[in-house]
Design an enzyme around this catalytic site. Structure first.
Site, mmCIF file in Angstrom:
data_model
loop_
_atom_site.group_PDB
_atom_site.id
_atom_site.type_symbol
_atom_site.label_atom_id
_atom_site.label_comp_id
_atom_site.label_asym_id
_atom_site.label_seq_id
_atom_site.Cartn_x
_atom_site.Cartn_y
_atom_site.Cartn_z
ATOM 1 N N ARG A 292 0.852 -1.183 0.000
ATOM 2 C CA ARG A 292 0.000 0.000 0.000
ATOM 3 C C ARG A 292 0.893 1.239 0.000
ATOM 4 O O ARG A 292 1.949 1.254 0.638
ATOM 5 C CB ARG A 292 -0.900 0.046 1.242
ATOM 6 C CG ARG A 292 -2.040 -0.966 1.224
ATOM 7 C CD ARG A 292 -3.092 -0.638 0.172
ATOM 8 N NE ARG A 292 -4.192 -1.587 0.140
ATOM 9 C CZ ARG A 292 -4.310 -2.607 -0.711
ATOM 10 N NH1 ARG A 292 -3.375 -2.826 -1.618
ATOM 11 N NH2 ARG A 292 -5.354 -3.402 -0.672
ATOM 12 N N HIS B 65 -0.954 0.126 -9.879
ATOM 13 C CA HIS B 65 -1.627 -0.835 -8.988
ATOM 14 C C HIS B 65 -2.110 -2.050 -9.801
ATOM 15 O O HIS B 65 -3.309 -2.341 -9.858
ATOM 16 C CB HIS B 65 -2.803 -0.191 -8.243
ATOM 17 C CG HIS B 65 -3.226 -0.976 -7.020
ATOM 18 N ND1 HIS B 65 -3.733 -0.390 -5.891
ATOM 19 C CD2 HIS B 65 -3.216 -2.313 -6.764
ATOM 20 C CE1 HIS B 65 -4.021 -1.321 -4.989
ATOM 21 N NE2 HIS B 65 -3.712 -2.502 -5.509
#
Ligand code: NDP
Ligand code: OXD
Length: 308
Positions: free
Chosen positions: A223, A271
């Site tokens: 993250r 991502h």
């Protein structure tokens, strides 16, 4: 039949609804903040609006559409209901591919060669054996373990850091906060596969990144909030760190004018390390709904106290 509410940015879950209806005939669906969504028993989430889950009195199950649940548990008002995540062998395969590619990117000097190609510079770098490159994985869970095993198979020197003590064939294991500096001190390529929790937030700051040997690289697959990006950039600019592959960001999509896109040594990926298929997400959510109705243990429920 159970009713479901989709809590996400508008439209994100459009592909999921027909698949979930097929798995659970008779399902009633609504999207937050439609009035009907407040009555739902199942919440299917990606970054739900703060306070939304607390405003659903009939809620029985909260399901992430992702492997991570930080997107849900970030809201302190989330009611005390089971929270489940997606765990899928295909996600592990994809993540391992991404980690192998990133490792080879630095190990085989593709970062430098791609730069050289832009200027027509013909330079052959000395080749290293895989055992001479030390890959360190933060997080030896579902994804970290799969990636670590494949790296070992390819001959890399692999170590890993987890919360609880572990043993794994061919992997040097470290655990707990007290062992982190020792772990970092012997890593050439650091791969983050940690969940985002209060204990891991901002973990990759100047102090920790400075513990890496000079010339080390970072691969951030976990993250964005694990990393203090300014600290990384400072260490890249002093030459302490060699480069970084960054797949996740505090703000996604990363805005086109964000300086990280253009920072020398940084490769931004969108991502994309491992993307669960909507079909698998639908099947896993549906299976948990069936289990809930039968009063059976749920699959992939997270420990709320640990946060993952
Ligand atoms: P798991 O829950 O299976 O594993 C988490 C690992 O992290 C465990 O080994 C755990 O230790 C360790 N850990 C947790 N907290 C700490 C801590 N404070 N100190 C040290 N170790 C800690 O997660 P997954 O492997 O399934 O996924 C990891 C993360 O990857 C997800 O949460 C998500 O953020 C990210 N992800 C990113 C994707 C992408 O496309 N970029 C795709 C999918 C996931 P222990 O074993 O002791 O419990
Ligand atoms: C996940 C992710 O957590 O896509 O599954 O990041």
């Amino acid at each position: 039949m159970i009713s479901v509410a989709f809590l996400s940015t508008p439209g994100l879950m459009d592909p999921l609804e027909p698949l979930l209806r097929r798995e659970l005939p008779g399902l009633t669906c609504a999207s937050w903040p439609e009035e009907a969504s407040r009555e739902a028993e199942l919440a299917v989430c990606w970054k739900p609006q703060a306070g939304a889950l607390a405003a659903m009195p009939n809620l029985k199950l909260i399901h992430s559409i992702a492997a991570g649940v930080d997107n849900i548990l970030a809201d302190p008002s989330v009611p005390d209901r089971p929270v489940c995540r997606i765990v899928d062998p295909d996600i592990s395969v994809a993540m391992t591919e991404f980690v192998l590619w990133s490792t080879l990117y630095f190990h085989r000097d593709f970062d430098r060669v791609i730069d050289n190609a832009r200027t027509g510079a013909w330079h052959r770098y000395a080749q290293r054996a895989p055992q001479d490159t030390r890959v360190g994985i933060l997080g030896l869970g579902t994804l970290g373990t799969d990636a670590a095993r494949r790296l070992v198979d390819l001959g890399f020197s692999v170590s890993a850091w987890s919360r609880s003590a572990k043993t794994a064939d061919g992997i040097r294991t470290f655990s707990g906060a007290a062992a982190l500096d020792a772990f970092l001190g012997e890593v050439d390529i650091l791969v983050s596969l940690l969940p985002l929790t209060p204990s891991t937030l901002g973990l990759l700051n100047a102090e920790r990144l400075s513990r890496l040997p000079k010339g080390a690289a970072l691969v951030l697959c976990s993250r964005g909030e694990h990393l203090i990006a300014d600290d990384l950039v400072a260490l890249l600019r002093t030459g302490h760190l060699r480069g970084a592959v960054l797949d996740v960001f505090e703000r996604e999509p990363l805005p086109a004018d964000h300086p990280l896109w253009r920072e020398p040594g940084v490769l931004v990926t969108p991502h994309m390390a491992a993307i669960a298929s909507w079909m698998v997400i639908a099947q896993q959510i549906a299976e948990n709904v069936r289990r809930l109705k039968r009063g059976e243990p749920l699959l992939n429920a997270v420990d709320r106290a640990r946060g993952y």
